[in-house]
Design an enzyme around this catalytic site. Structure first.
Site, short mmCIF file in Angstrom:
data_model
loop_
_atom_site.label_atom_id
_atom_site.label_comp_id
_atom_site.label_asym_id
_atom_site.label_seq_id
_atom_site.Cartn_x
_atom_site.Cartn_y
_atom_site.Cartn_z
N ASP A 1 32.14 35.21 36.46
CA ASP A 1 32.30 36.66 36.48
C ASP A 1 30.92 37.26 36.21
OD1 ASP A 1 32.76 39.36 35.86
OD2 ASP A 1 34.78 38.94 35.08
N LYS B 1 32.81 48.58 38.14
CA LYS B 1 31.72 48.80 37.19
C LYS B 1 30.41 49.10 37.95
CE LYS B 1 35.04 47.68 34.44
NZ LYS B 1 35.28 46.32 33.96
N ARG C 1 45.89 43.93 55.25
CA ARG C 1 46.02 42.88 54.25
C ARG C 1 45.21 41.65 54.66
NH1 ARG C 1 50.39 39.95 54.00
NH2 ARG C 1 51.72 41.60 54.83
N TYR D 1 36.56 38.59 29.29
CA TYR D 1 37.18 39.89 29.51
C TYR D 1 38.67 39.77 29.16
CZ TYR D 1 38.81 44.08 31.81
OH TYR D 1 39.40 45.28 32.07
C1 LIG Z 1 36.37 45.45 33.97
C2 LIG Z 1 36.19 44.00 34.07
C3 LIG Z 1 37.12 43.19 34.74
C4 LIG Z 1 38.38 43.75 35.35
O1 LIG Z 1 38.08 44.60 36.42
P1 LIG Z 1 39.08 45.76 36.92
O2 LIG Z 1 38.34 46.34 38.07
O3 LIG Z 1 39.27 46.70 35.78
O4 LIG Z 1 40.35 45.08 37.32
C5 LIG Z 1 36.86 41.83 34.82
N1 LIG Z 1 35.77 41.28 34.25
C6 LIG Z 1 34.86 42.04 33.60
C7 LIG Z 1 33.68 41.36 32.98
C8 LIG Z 1 35.03 43.40 33.48
O5 LIG Z 1 34.13 44.14 32.80
#
Ligand SMILES: *Cc1c(COP(=O)(O)O)cnc(C)c1O
Length: 417
Positions: free
Chosen positions: A206, A231, A81, A134
């Protein structure tokens, strides 16, 4: 990046992890004891794959060494952790790619976003966030406002004056996304972040859709960059992971401290899979960009399609900004509107064969999605329209299959009634 010059390791304290210390003659141990303590093999050669340290716990030679490990993110590893060597390899790799001082890998993208927001905000703080976010982030911010007394103002992604007008004395944080989902609007990061910076407000970006190969928000002044590594960074639809990169080592230390309490840390195997994915990130991103532009161009000429949303197209509203902000390519996500509306979009997404109908993006497989009935189903028709999403909008996350095979698939699906 593991040696933060701000926090040099104390040379007086020996670092762990140590070799196993067993009685002089391990063979004298009874099977019950020996089975619990197998002897690891020294590989001799340098492993070309990053070793997977699938151990949540590390032992030390002395209590001084273990005490020193507790000192902070730069101490020896002792409990996952707080950190793990495989996870740190991923953190260092992405921190370097983003041009940051240090990073924090998490169990998911939402884990990274929540860790950052919860570590940096307190009740009474004000957050300015983009309107098109998101879904999970949008819901999380709404929850912070409703239950935790955080004030929230939503803004667009293109007008620095709107951000300036939204500033309050208690504004703490500006939350942006480099490219918005699913309409691929590009956010004017340099202009918006500059307003926050002048006001002493932290900027969180992000950067999931762009990847650090297409845009590095820290170069535009961002304090924190977050990713859903699920992603593009992972890239193979086999891992859920997230990461936050910090421009400043002190900010990393603050958030790391909170993260050890929150418990959203990345699992070593997930970090290992993400590291494996990263090795081909440059090749994949190149291919995603090239094929997306190719398909976007062909879709623009198709009679069933009324609009195509892709920043690489000259008529996209943010094309000029995209050329400045994302000069190496415009990403692998595109969207298009079908003349036949909701029914046509449903028929199309059910008719693809090589592409798959699934709600994610950024992997090697091409995926299609109908936002109005899935990711954005909570929005009314007016809210959808305000977000630039039509009833017949389809999102495509372009994979790395051959572009001709993909076009053949989209074309046959477009021909379905
Ligand atoms: C998928 C996504 C998230 C969330 O990510 P997870 O790995 O599913 O928790 C956050 N921001 C964007 C732009 C995303 O495409």
């Amino acid at each position: 990046m593991s040696d933060h010059p701000e926090h040099p390791a104390d040379p007086a304290v020996p670092a762990g992890p140590a070799e196993p210390v067993l009685p002089a003659d391990p063979d004298a141990l009874r099977p019950e004891s020996r089975l619990v303590h197998p002897t690891p093999v020294d590989p001799g050669g340098r492993p070309m794959g990053i070793p997977l340290h699938q151990s949540h716990l590390f032992a030390f030679e002395s209590s001084e060494a273990l005490t020193a490990a507790f000192a902070g993110p730069d101490g020896a590893f002792f409990y996952n952790r707080f950190g793990n060597p495989t996870v740190r390899s991923l953190e260092d790799a992405v921190a370097e790619l983003e041009g940051g001082a240090a990073a924090l890998a998490t169990a998911s993208g939402m884990g990274a976003i929540n860790t950052v927001l919860l570590a940096l905000l307190r009740s009474g703080d004000h957050v300015i966030a983009q309107r098109s976010l998101y879904g999970g982030t949008f819901a999380m911010l709404a929850d912070l406002a409703e239950r935790w007394g955080v004030e929230l103002t939503h803004v667009g992604g293109d007008d620095p004056d709107e951000v300036a007008a939204a500033l309050r004395p208690n504004t703490r944080l500006l939350h942006l996304e480099t490219v918005s989902n699913p309409t691929t609007r590009v956010t004017d990061l340099p202009a918006l972040i500059a307003v926050a910076k002048r006001a002493g407000v932290l900027s969180v970006v992000d950067n999931t859709f762009a990847t650090p190969l297409l845009c590095r928000p820290i170069e535009h002044g961002a304090d924190v960059v977050v990713h859903s590594a699920t992603k593009y960074l992972g890239g193979h639809s086999d891992v859920l992971a997230g990461i936050a990169v910090f421009a400043d080592a002190e900010l990393h230390r603050t958030v790391w401290h909170y993260a050890t309490e929150l418990g959203a840390s990345a699992d070593p195997f997930a970090a290992w899979l993400t590291l494996r994915g990263l090795q081909t990130l440059a090749l994949r991103v190149r291919r995603h960009c090239d094929t997306a532009l190719d398909l976007a161009t062909r879709l623009s000429a198709h009679p069933a399609v009324t609009a195509v949303h892709y920043p690489g197209l000259p008529f996209h509203p943010d094309h000029e900004l995209a050329r400045r902000l994302l000069p190496a390519g415009h990403g692998g996500v595109l969207a298009f509107d079908l003349a036949g509306g909701r029914e046509a979009a449903r028929a199309f997404t059910g008719a693809v064969r090589l592409a798959s109908l699934a709600p994610s993006l950024g992997g090697v497989h091409t995926l299609v999605l109908h936002p109005a009935s899935t990711s954005h189903r909570q929005l009314s028709d007016e809210e959808l329209a305000a977000a630039g999403i039509g009833p017949g909008t389809v999102r495509v996350s372009v994979g790395i299959e051959h572009p001709e095979d993909l076009w053949a698939d989209l074309e046959q699906a477009l021909a379905k009634p």
